[in-house]
Design an enzyme around this catalytic site. Structure first.
Site, PDB file in Angstrom:
ATOM      1  N   CYS A   1       0.795  -1.245   0.028  1.00 18.67           N
ATOM      2  CA  CYS A   1      -0.032  -0.073  -0.206  1.00 18.67           C
ATOM      3  C   CYS A   1       0.724   1.100   0.069  1.00 18.67           C
ATOM      4  O   CYS A   1       1.529   1.525  -0.860  1.00 18.67           O
ATOM      5  CB  CYS A   1      -1.008  -0.100   1.239  1.00 18.67           C
ATOM      6  SG  CYS A   1      -2.441   1.129   1.060  1.00 18.67           S
TER       7      CYS A   1
ATOM      8  N   HIS B   1      -3.488  -5.074   0.910  1.00 21.31           N
ATOM      9  CA  HIS B   1      -3.194  -5.491   2.186  1.00 21.31           C
ATOM     10  C   HIS B   1      -3.080  -7.198   2.179  1.00 21.31           C
ATOM     11  O   HIS B   1      -4.077  -7.595   2.458  1.00 21.31           O
ATOM     12  CB  HIS B   1      -3.866  -4.879   3.222  1.00 21.31           C
ATOM     13  CG  HIS B   1      -3.700  -3.479   3.524  1.00 21.31           C
ATOM     14  ND1 HIS B   1      -2.641  -2.837   4.249  1.00 21.31           N
ATOM     15  CD2 HIS B   1      -4.238  -2.393   2.926  1.00 21.31           C
ATOM     16  CE1 HIS B   1      -2.711  -1.864   4.244  1.00 21.31           C
ATOM     17  NE2 HIS B   1      -3.813  -1.491   3.309  1.00 21.31           N
TER      18      HIS B   1
ATOM     19  N   GLU C   1      -1.810  -8.853   4.543  1.00 17.99           N
ATOM     20  CA  GLU C   1      -1.762  -9.272   5.793  1.00 17.99           C
ATOM     21  C   GLU C   1      -2.971  -9.686   6.558  1.00 17.99           C
ATOM     22  O   GLU C   1      -2.992 -10.254   7.594  1.00 17.99           O
ATOM     23  CB  GLU C   1      -0.991  -8.489   6.605  1.00 17.99           C
ATOM     24  CG  GLU C   1      -1.602  -7.099   6.803  1.00 17.99           C
ATOM     25  CD  GLU C   1      -1.357  -5.806   5.783  1.00 17.99           C
ATOM     26  OE1 GLU C   1      -1.416  -4.716   5.975  1.00 17.99           O
ATOM     27  OE2 GLU C   1      -1.037  -6.449   4.515  1.00 17.99           O
TER      28      GLU C   1
END
Length: 526
Positions: A86, A182, A184
């Site tokens: 990002c 993202h 994660e």
């Protein structure tokens, strides 16, 4: 000779994303050690850390604004793979000669990206669906306003969306990668595989970070640190201090003395359970201090929550100090400090002006104790502490039970704390938790407990009226405890719990259920 579990390591530079700690946890789950540092780390610090790869986190700022954070130039000259997420991708693109622009079309939430070819090392062989043209499609989570409009020289675009022409980019020759989403978060369904590709395949890291190897490493470090000295530990029965007790005991045996302070603010039978488990079952050397009267005397007349917390912390330090002085040979104090505590404290490598708190697990020991600190959990996240605890033989129910505040029932009895109130609350709370377990609801809520309200309410018992206390029940569902929803427990269940509490516990005439979310309410009442 066992391998150094820190040998292969990933450096994560924090640009302020709410998800940054999640990146670190995901890397650890792969089996690789990593640390979280501030974005303005120096070249010397990076060289000293000697990472196998570097991850640039997301962040709330805009690359297009003057003074916004940038990665140190050395990051791109260190000769190791770099993965920008990002904001991390945007600053990578801008710093290496690409262009970033603010977009009027902010992307937030679920998106589907199209992978352009399968030759790149990051996204190869990963797909959630197939597009009509044969390209892989990935379900991802976006959270950005700016976007890369031109990628640097030597980079190729490896993924796109309808509104984001460069959703991912790669420079295979230098092993530089960037994604606008993202990986994660769990909403990015294949995110764990992307991180695994980066950490294992691209950075070449071995999976040396496991509960078993963490234990071996901690035991060796403790032995080297304390030598033949004795160690003292304040054992609360909570997850962190329990795992510390087991680790230090494995390292030095009877040279560890645990001090368990029964302050009269514990859950029902908790003191007996701690002594039975750690003393009788695991054979640890434990001193139990009966300090209920001392704590309640200090709390008498005080009804302000923060003042109660400070009193409880102060008296604990005094009691612990009294016991420590009796142990003439104790040179070390063991504490259950964990990695999030380190990140939040000024001692952290990420320490900046926005430090949240200075953390001392036992409330801060008096300076005159002059003991060295043993902190074997200092590198671990809470989920890692629990997995280490399981590996050490601690019971699952103890490691995964709901959080309990440090001041205990002192902040669940509203207003002034009295023994009568604590005794009533202990029993009511035990009934609530027992019924949650029996109904298979305990693990479906994140935290549940009872609260004693110092107000009397009229009730009917038989042919007479009674004027007794009120108990509030609280149950919440949350992922991170920063926000929470009240748990929609079945009405029949709540009715059954209420009947049991009122009928079985003298002094209660009414039970209410808390239907407040966080925000605006906090999870605990005080």
């Amino acid at each position: 000779m066992t391998k150094d579990i820190h040998q292969h390591r990933i450096l994560i530079l924090d640009f302020g994303s709410q998800y940054t700690q999640l990146i670190a946890r995901r890397v650890r789950e792969i089996g690789v050690y990593c640390e979280l540092w501030a974005w303005d780390v120096t070249e010397e610090q990076i060289r000293e850390f000697n990472p196998s790869g570097i991850i640039l986190s997301g962040g709330p700022e805009s690359v297009t604004e003057a003074g916004s954070p940038r990665a140190p130039e050395y990051v791109f000259n260190a000769g190791v793979p770099v993965f920008g997420i990002c904001y991390g991708m945007q600053t990578m693109a801008e710093q290496l000669g690409g262009k970033v622009q603010s977009s009027t079309e902010r992307e937030f939430g679920y998106a589907q990206v199209e992978v352009l070819g399968q030759t790149n090392a990051l996204l190869r062989s990963i797909e959630d669906a197939i597009a009509p043209n044969g390209n892989a499609l990935l379900d991802v989570w976006m959270s950005h306003g700016d976007k890369v409009t031109a990628i640097p020289a030597d980079f190729t675009t490896i993924a796109q969306t309808a509104t984001c022409p460069h959703a991912a980019m790669a420079c295979e020759s230098k092993h530089f990668y960037g994604v606008q989403f993202h990986p994660e978060v769990t909403h990015t369904r294949q995110g764990a595989r992307m991180l695994e590709h980066f950490v294992k395949d691209i950075c070449g890291c071995e999976c040396l970070w496991t509960p078993a190897t963490i234990i071996d490493d901690a035991v060796a470090r403790i032995r080297e640190q304390v030598g033949d000295d004795e160690v003292i530990l304040g054992l609360s029965g909570g997850v962190d201090s329990s795992v510390v007790a087991m680790l230090v005991h494995r390292a030095i045996g009877d040279r560890l003395t645990c001090v368990f302070v029964d302050n009269g603010l514990l859950r029902l039978n908790e003191g007996e359970q701690v002594m039975e488990m750690f003393g009788d079952h695991f054979g640890l050397n434990i001193i139990k201090v009966e300090a209920e009267e001392r704590f309640l005397s200090a709390l008498a007349g005080e009804d302000e929550p923060e003042a109660k917390r400070k009193i409880i912390g102060r008296v604990f330090v005094e009691v612990f100090d009294d016991e420590a002085k009796k142990l003439k040979n104790a040179r070390w104090l063991a504490q259950g400090t964990i990695y999030p505590d380190v990140i939040e404290s000024a001692a952290s490598k990420t320490g900046k002006a926005h430090v949240i708190k200075s953390h001392h697990n036992v409330g801060g020991m008096p300076a005159e104790m002059k003991m060295g600190l043993v902190e074997p959990l200092r590198e671990l996240f809470k989920d890692e502490v629990r997995r280490v605890g399981l590996e050490l033989g601690l019971p699952y129910d103890m490691l995964y039970r709901h959080p309990f505040p440090g001041p205990g029932l002192g902040v669940r009895v509203l207003g002034e704390v009295k023994k009568e109130y604590c005794d009533i609350l202990r029993r009511a709370d035990a009934v609530f938790i027992e019924e949650l377990r029996k109904a298979d609801l305990y693990n479906q809520v994140s935290q549940a407990f009872a609260v004693f309200l110092p107000v009397r309410s009229v009730g009917v018992m038989g042919d007479g009226r009674k004027y007794d206390w009120v108990i509030a029940l609280r149950a919440v569902e949350t992922i991170d405890f920063m926000t929470a929803h009240w748990a929609h427990l079945p009405y029949d269940f709540l009715g059954h719990v209420s009947n049991r509490i009122i009928n079985e516990i003298n002094g209660i005439s009414r039970v209410v259920y808390d239907v407040s979310g966080k925000p605006p309410a906090t999870i605990e009442w005080e």
